[in-house]
Design an enzyme around this catalytic site. Structure first.
Site, PDB file in Angstrom:
ATOM      1  CG  HIS A 158      60.332  34.792  17.723  1.00  0.00           C
ATOM      2  ND1 HIS A 158      59.864  33.558  17.341  1.00  0.00           N
ATOM      3  CD2 HIS A 158      59.816  35.000  18.963  1.00  0.00           C
ATOM      4  CE1 HIS A 158      59.113  33.029  18.298  1.00  0.00           C
ATOM      5  NE2 HIS A 158      59.059  33.890  19.299  1.00  0.00           N
ATOM      6  CB  CYS A 200      59.164  36.071  22.549  1.00  0.00           C
ATOM      7  SG  CYS A 200      60.631  36.308  23.602  1.00  0.00           S
TER       8      CYS A 200
END
Length: 544
Positions: free
Chosen positions: A441, A460
């Site tokens: 992301h 992440c």
């Protein structure tokens, strides 16, 4: 064939019962009998290994029928040490004695040895091709299938028929530049680690840098020479008095020494400023024997990677090296910096495929972050939610009034941060199925990409230039979606499917070649190396 079956079964039974008097050899009277007995036993062998396929390619003829063939096998197994595999795991040292005993003990013993030798070879090929350890059983942080066998049994048997064991191993050995570079570095560091010891660089109050003159500078030159910078120590002019040359002052920190320090720092993911501070000093003092073990661990990890796909596009994330690599359909290589999970919230190793993007994402706060980070702040000041544009919803997505929630025991609610410039996911999320809810992301904290060591996220992977990466994925998979237009829309959580899935792998490699072909040594940020090293050294076989 059916008419011969009773006679064949009788012959096999006799062969297996005989303990003396029948000695099989190539072309001898016992060869047909030995072959018959071998075929009967093959189907009872270890089914984890492709023993039956191996002998089917040889029409069930035995291989290891003389001392020369056994010696060739032993030599091949001993070569596995160059790949960081222990030949003793395959009983290389015991095979010749077992062969000699079998020759005096009859057909049944000869068949047993034949299978023992072939299973040793096939296990070695398996370990060399896809790793001695099964990473899925070694670590819960591995989310993916163990590589399947990636070598041709027909070519293996062809090389065995020629008794070319080097060619046999080459059929199974990973065929990639990175593996070859790791293997060469392993041999190089083994050689240098066995040389005479070099003094360590002592702790200092002040850093060593360009212009300094000190005895520690000479020690620094010796440490860097030990690491492979062979040009830093001048010859002793007293050894050649007839030349009359004056040696440069080895205690002087000059420009060539600063350049060598910078090269060392780049290979260790340190700030390459040419200054020897505490971090650089510690890296210089790491024994080369420790680097040998680190290389052995990462040779094993390279085998876990399996055959790298020739087809493009494909993506892989080098977690310990903090980089994402993308091979486009035209062969172009695109790469960028990434931020990965902190040591407390490690990013797992994953093999999957990118399926879709989320544009202008909202962020549903994961349970761990909710419990450890967000709830303590909300308990101090419930206004934190409004300040951060965080909504409260139930599990059906319905809004919940903050005043109705017991923040000590919030129950069945979720916190969701709306799309926008402050959202931790930024403007784009790249998604792929996995068991850990991990994705790539964007991030508003772009300044963190400037740090050399970037284990900073909650698990992440944050990607620098992710919008360019996402646009390339759309373009390369034939999507007509326009990312810029979608990002400019007021719609949040817009899901954009890729017309084709793009393979992605997240690997953890603490030693790996850089673009210049030099092996980098990265910090073991997640502490995984010790488990792999221990399993390899104990011959722990985690097969599957």
């Amino acid at each position: 064939m059916n008419e011969r079956q009773p006679l064949r079964r009788w012959a096999i039974g006799v062969a297996l019962c005989l303990s003396v008097g029948v000695v099989g050899s190539a072309g001898g009277d016992a060869s047909p009998l030995l072959s018959e007995a071998l075929e009967a036993r093959v189907t009872q062998s270890d089914q984890r290994l492709p023993v039956e396929r191996f002998y089917a390619y040889r029409d069930y003829q035995p291989v290891w029928t003389d001392a020369a063939s056994v010696a060739a096998l032993i030599a091949g197994l001993n070569e596995l040490a160059q790949d960081g595999l222990n030949p003793d795991h395959y009983e290389a040292g015991a095979l010749m004695g077992a062969f000699e005993r079998s020759q005096a003990a009859g057909t049944a013993a000869q068949v047993a040895f034949e299978l023992q030798a072939s299973q040793a070879l096939l296990q070695a090929l398996d370990d060399l091709n896809r790793g001695q350890l099964n990473p899925r059983q070694l670590s819960s942080q591995w989310d993916g299938e163990r590589p399947s066998r990636g070598y041709s049994m027909a070519r293996v048997v062809e090389a065995v028929n020629q008794m070319d064991m080097a060619a046999v191993l080459d059929q199974a050995r990973p065929d990639s530049p990175a593996y070859r570079q790791l293997k060469a570095a392993y041999a190089d560091f083994q050689s240098r680690a066995s040389q005479s010891s070099v003094p360590y660089l002592d702790r200092r109050d002040a850093s060593l840098q360009l212009g300094d003159q000190h005895d520690d500078v000479l020690t620094l030159r010796r440490r860097l020479t030990h690491w492979g910078e062979s040009h830093l120590l001048a010859a002793n002019p007293e050894a050649y008095p007839q030349i009359g040359a004056a040696a440069p002052d080895q205690r002087q920190f000059d420009a060539s020494l600063a350049a060598a320090v910078k090269r060392f720092q780049r290979r260790h993911l340190l700030e390459d400023d040419g200054v020897v501070g505490e971090q650089t000093r510690r890296a210089l003092n790491v024994p080369l024997s420790s680097r040998v073990e680190q290389l052995k661990v990462n040779l094993e990890r390279a085998r876990w990677m399996g055959a790298q796909p020739d087809a493009a596009p494909n993506v892989w994330v080098d977690l310990a090296g903090y980089r994402l690599h993308y091979t486009r359909p035209n062969g172009e290589h695109w790469q960028t910096r990434v931020i990965v999970g902190s040591p407390q919230r490690a990013t797992p190793m994953i093999q999957s495929a990118i399926t879709h993007l989320t544009v202008n994402p909202s962020w549903t706060i994961p349970p761990t972050i909710l419990r450890e980070d967000v709830l303590p702040r909300v308990r101090e000041d419930v206004g934190y939610l409004a300040d951060e544009n965080i909504q409260i919803v139930d599990f059906s997505g319905n809004p919940v009034d903050a005043g109705t929630v017991d923040w000590q025991r919030p129950g069945n609610i979720m916190l969701r941060q709306v799309a926008g410039s402050a959202n931790p996911l930024g403007r784009v999320v790249v998604r792929f199925p996995n068991n850990h809810m991990i994705y790539l992301h964007d991030t508003p904290a772009q300044g963190l990409f400037q740090q050399h060591r970037r284990a900073l996220s909650s698990g992440c992977v944050r990607v620098e230039g992710v919008t360019q990466f996402a646009q390339l994925l759309l373009q390369d998979t034939g999507s007509s979606a326009q990312l810029t237009r979608l990002m400019a829309s007021s719609d949040s959580d817009r899901q954009v499917n890729l017309p084709q899935r793009v393979p992605i792998a997240l690997h953890y490699l603490t030693a790996w070649p850089n673009a210049e072909g030099e092996v980098e040594f990265r910090p073991d940020i997640y502490g995984h190396d010790a488990d792999v090293e221990s399993a390899l050294n104990q011959s722990l076989r985690l097969s599957g």
